[in-house]
Design an enzyme around this catalytic site. Structure first.
Site, PDB file in Angstrom:
ATOM      1  N   HIS A 132    -124.375  68.341  13.149  1.00 57.41           N
ATOM      2  CA  HIS A 132    -123.288  69.424  12.260  1.00 57.41           C
ATOM      3  C   HIS A 132    -123.968  69.788  11.040  1.00 57.41           C
ATOM      4  O   HIS A 132    -123.345  70.317  10.089  1.00 57.41           O
ATOM      5  CB  HIS A 132    -122.086  68.663  12.092  1.00 57.41           C
ATOM      6  CG  HIS A 132    -121.271  68.211  13.286  1.00 57.41           C
ATOM      7  ND1 HIS A 132    -121.527  67.015  14.158  1.00 57.41           N
ATOM      8  CD2 HIS A 132    -120.175  68.872  13.876  1.00 57.41           C
ATOM      9  CE1 HIS A 132    -120.691  67.054  15.130  1.00 57.41           C
ATOM     10  NE2 HIS A 132    -119.839  67.967  14.772  1.00 57.41           N
ATOM     11  N   GLU A 144    -117.685  77.574  23.613  1.00 56.84           N
ATOM     12  CA  GLU A 144    -118.281  78.605  22.904  1.00 56.84           C
ATOM     13  C   GLU A 144    -118.698  79.883  23.397  1.00 56.84           C
ATOM     14  O   GLU A 144    -118.574  81.128  23.045  1.00 56.84           O
ATOM     15  CB  GLU A 144    -119.368  78.109  21.652  1.00 56.84           C
ATOM     16  CG  GLU A 144    -118.431  77.453  20.724  1.00 56.84           C
ATOM     17  CD  GLU A 144    -118.096  76.000  21.027  1.00 56.84           C
ATOM     18  OE1 GLU A 144    -118.376  75.527  22.219  1.00 56.84           O
ATOM     19  OE2 GLU A 144    -117.519  75.512  20.174  1.00 56.84           O
TER      20      GLU A 144
END
Lengths: 480, 410
Positions: B215, B146
């Site tokens: 998450h 990322e």
């Protein structure tokens, strides 16, 4: 074709009926015949142009081969099938097998060779691959190297005198700066770390513009928002330096991707040091660039030191050049103190990057002859004689000077004339920059967004009110 | 791919708004521009801005078939009036995709990058079908890093492209924090305005269905301090598409927060092109007694609680703040001046969340108008547990909201 397969399978089924696991082997036979045929072959990845099809096809071939494995394990028992496989088409390509339990060693016996064309006396080595450069280019390169050296010395002294707050020099890396810039085109975007002002200098950034930035006055293109040496110039395609280490490397890949989309005949070049090559950003960016076939040159200035961390505490691979191979990037190790070698390497790398649409990694070996910055005293962690040796023996400026002098393109007179000229210009630029006003308070709130939002306008109004109320507490030379 | 029906006579679209109770509907003063440029395409209603405060009209009109359940349920049977409304029905992720596609069609510089966005179509199918249409280069599948692909997007943006960077889950963008904070937010400023970063960073976040702590992050609370970025949160297909388009057209870096559980919400949205204002809040339900400020999934919990509250005789005003940075203090302020009571309902954690900042901002600006201290309902300061019951208890539920309003309005 089909009928022969059917007859073959019938034969196998007859055979297998004799074995105990009839059903199982019929299935296995079927799959083994499948592998003998060309059925799986078309599923192998032919080219990577259409990646979506390739992806689905690769799954197809994995499936085939998985069934193949079970097939051979059973079939070998009771028939004389094909000899055991020598290689396998794994996801990613064909790989040969070996029955030998051997680990690859941590490094090769010999380190990757370093490309150099001029020796310490400025003599061109025999059989060297190097480009012929004109007198004009050579003299231009040399004068810029000297200008860079003088600029560094004078700004460093200015910091020591308290006239600017911070500076960092490029001493020992003049060849890297100027020669690499000379081999590039103005359309090639530069993503620098911080030890590459020479690239800007080559492209035409004036001494006055450098001075304005380090003094942070209102003529600074950065509007006084960054520390000294954090230069940036849109018109010269040189992205503003950020203090964060190695964040510019993925930026360069993204920019190269943009050039690739527009099919521009240009590339991006990003510089970083040996320390920067340890960051996550470096590895991911190299990997991305290889996968995306982006036209970017990764230029690593391996100068042996990351502030006080010597190279052996930074990495244990054979420098940075071997990392290119790990990511599938063509790489070269070059003598960073040899301007001609750097020029030739970057020239070739650029052509390769653009024409073949590939990233290229260049590791330039050199030495950080100065301190990390004005906040550092490197004699605390390295011997003074080591610094002195590199400064003298491997000095890139003197080496190149010897070369152009043997060509008859330079002399002592031109040298001293040029140096005193630059010194004069610099002191004028510094004096002028020092006298110019600082950026106004409005520049504190501009450019955070394209248009100042309400909360920032309010904060600005509040600040102005505060300054007005306590006018004596604030510096009088700060314009509003 | 949702097809866009071309209907003539945009004026007819407002006819449905006449069906609801205009007494309740608050025709407040026209929305004034909060010191920002408004683009010409900033259409608040279906092309014809017949009434003042056209936005209010649009939303009020939809209250009839408003979805009050947060997750993928069919909307209540629409009132007869909506049958004549033009527009097309789609799910939230399709609305996002529609917005994306329209912008990619309109401007060749718009591109998408992220993990599995290309041929897989995105983990929530937001970019489905775009890679075959626009090619692998404009819809780029990236390896797993990322920090690197966010950096790539920033580099590409500095060269003139307009990338949309997708975090497969917002939580993964924590890896890109360095790039987002130090480069994305700052480079326009530190370069003296020479280089701009018109990126959109988007992805699903929030607490889902037993996805585990890693998450279930609420990144808006971590990012809210970064100067130089804007943050918006979408909650309906209508505002998802409008905000997506606005974010892409903005020259500032914008972070668009989507919610994992809202992707299958269904709504009818206009056929005509529309772009929403990034800094504007949405009046979901006008009211008199209390201002409830919320965003994203909590909007639905609030609306569910609102039903109960209405039955009990309360009249809550519900505002979906949408713009998380900067806050739309104009809309919020008007509401506070009217109701004098504020309840904030958020999914962020108690400490340092959007609610905490909003509480401070309202207290600072509208203290004189408050009859009671601001109440903020948030998640506890715990990592989100996996077990279903525990997870449910970390998220603010409608009964809590009802109880809080009752307490506030005593």
């Amino acid at each position: 074709m089909a009928s022969s397969y059917l007859s073959k399978s019938k034969h196998m089924i007859m055979q297998s009926l004799k074995s105990k696991k009839v059903l199982m082997s019929i299935i296995m036979r079927h799959t083994s015949f499948v592998t003998n045929s060309q059925f799986c072959r078309p599923f192998h990845i032919q080219n990577y142009a259409d990646s979506s099809v390739a992806l689905s096809r690769s799954f197809g071939s994995i499936y085939c081969e998985r069934r193949l494995h079970t097939a051979t394990s059973v079939s070998n028992k009771s028939s004389t099938e094909a000899p055991s496989r020598q290689e396998l088409d794994f996801p990613g390509g064909k790989v040969k097998f070996t029955p030998k339990l051997i680990f690859t060693s941590s490094s090769n016996n010999e380190r990757t060779r370093c490309y150099r064309v001029l020796d310490e006396d400025g003599q061109l080595l025999i059989d060297s691959d190097s480009l012929n450069i004109t007198k004009e280019l050579a003299v231009n390169m040399y004068t810029n190297m000297v200008t860079l050296q003088v600029m560094d010395t004078i700004f460093y002294e200015a910091q020591r005198q308290g006239r600017i707050s911070f500076y960092l020099t490029t001493i020992g890396e003049e060849a890297i700066n100027i020669a690499s810039a000379a081999a590039l085109n103005i359309n090639d975007f530069i993503f620098p770390q911080y030890r590459e002002p020479g690239v800007l200098l080559w492209r035409g950034f004036s001494l006055q513009e450098f001075a304005n930035q380090v003094f942070g006055n209102k003529y600074d293109y950065g509007k006084g928002r960054q520390m000294p040496i954090h230069y940036g110039s849109k018109k010269l395609n040189y992205i503003t330096v950020a203090s964060t280490v190695a964040t510019q490397i993925p930026h360069a890949v993204g920019a190269a991707y943009s050039m690739k989309m527009d099919k521009q005949y240009s590339c991006t070049v990003t510089y970083f040091g040996d320390g920067g090559s340890s960051t996550g950003d470096f590895h991911a960016a190299l990997n991305f660039a290889a996968v995306m076939e982006a036209p970017v040159i990764f230029f690593c200035r391996n100068n042996g030191w990351a502030i006080s961390t010597p190279i052996n505490d930074q990495l244990r691979s054979d420098g940075i050049v071997v990392r290119g191979k790990a990511y599938g990037v063509p790489s070269i190790r070059v003598d960073g103190n040899d301007a001609l070698a750097v020029y030739s390497a970057v020239n070739d790398a650029r052509k390769m990057a653009i024409e073949q649409q590939t990233p290229v990694l260049i590791e330039a070996l050199t030495y950080r002859a100065g301190h990390h910055s004005t906040s550092d005293d490197s004699t605390k962690y390295r011997p003074v004689d080591e610094i002195e040796w590199w400064r003298a023996d491997q000095n890139p400026v003197t080496r190149f000077r010897k070369w152009i002098e043997t060509k008859g393109w330079w002399s002592d007179e031109t040298e001293s004339e040029h140096r005193s000229n630059i010194r004069k210009q610099l002191s004028q630029a510094i004096q002028a920059a020092e006298r110019v006003e600082k950026p106004p308070v409005a520049d504190m709130f501009n450019d955070v967004y394209d248009v100042p939002p309400k909360n920032l306008s309010e904060q600005e109004a509040l600040l102005r009110k505060t300054i007005k109320k306590h006018i004596h507490e604030y510096q009088s030379d700060v314009p509003m | 791919m949702a097809s866009i029906l071309q209907r003539i006579g945009a004026a007819t679209s407002l006819s449905s708004s006449n069906s609801f109770d205009t007494k309740k509907f608050n025709l407040s003063s026209p929305r004034s521009v909060i010191g920002r440029k408004v683009s010409n395409l900033d259409v608040r209603s279906n092309g014809a801005n017949k009434m003042n405060g056209g936005m209010n009209c649009q939303i009020g009109g939809r209250a009839d078939h408003f979805v009050t359940n947060a997750v993928a349920t069919k909307p209540e049977a629409p009132a007869a009036s909506t049958a004549s409304k033009p527009g097309h029905e789609l799910l939230l992720f399709e609305a996002l995709r529609e917005g994306l596609e329209e912008e990619m069609e309109r401007d060749a510089r718009v591109c998408i990058m992220g993990e599995d966005v290309g041929h897989y179509g995105g983990s929530y199918k937001v970019s489905k079908g775009l890679a075959p249409k626009y090619g692998d280069l404009r819809v780029l599948d990236t390896p797993i890093a990322e920090n690197a692909f966010t950096g790539m997007g920033i580099g590409a943006a500095m060269m003139g492209l307009r990338p949309i960077i997708e975090g497969m889950n917002m939580g993964f963008l924590l890896l890109a924090f360095n790039q987002i904070s130090n480069n994305c937010g700052m480079l326009h400023y530190t370069s003296g305005g020479q280089f701009k970063i018109p990126v959109v960073i988007r992805g699903p976040g929030g607490v889902g269905r037993q996805l585990g702590a890693e998450h279930s992050q609420r990144l808006e609370s971590y990012f809210q301090s970064i100067p130089g970025i804007q943050m918006v949160a979408c909650s309906t297909p209508y505002n998802a598409k409008g905000l997506m388009k606005a974010a892409i057209r903005s020259d500032n870096p914008v972070i668009l927060f989507e919610h994992v559980l809202l992707y299958n919400l269904k709504e009818t949205i206009p056929d005509e092109e529309y772009v929403l204002n990034l800094e504007e809040a949405e009046m979901v339900r006008p009211g008199e007694h209390v201002t409830i400020l919320t965003y994203s999934r909590m909007r639905y919990h609030v609306m569910q609680a609102a039903k109960t509250l209405v039955n009990k005789g309360y009249d809550p005003e519900v505002i979906d703040i949408r713009s998380l940075k900067p806050f739309d203090l104009h809309t919020i302020g008007n509401s506070v001046k009217k109701t004098h009571r504020v309840l904030i309902v958020e999914e962020c954690m108690r400490t340092g969340g959007i609610g905490a900042s909003l509480t401070a901002a309202i207290n600072e600006n509208f203290q004189d108008y408050l009859d009671a201290p601001i109440v903020c309902l948030s998640s506890q300061d715990v990592p989100t547990p996996y077990a279903g019951t525990l997870e449910e208890w970390t998220v603010v539920q409608p009964p809590q909201i009802v109880a809080a309003v009752e307490q506030l309005c005593r």
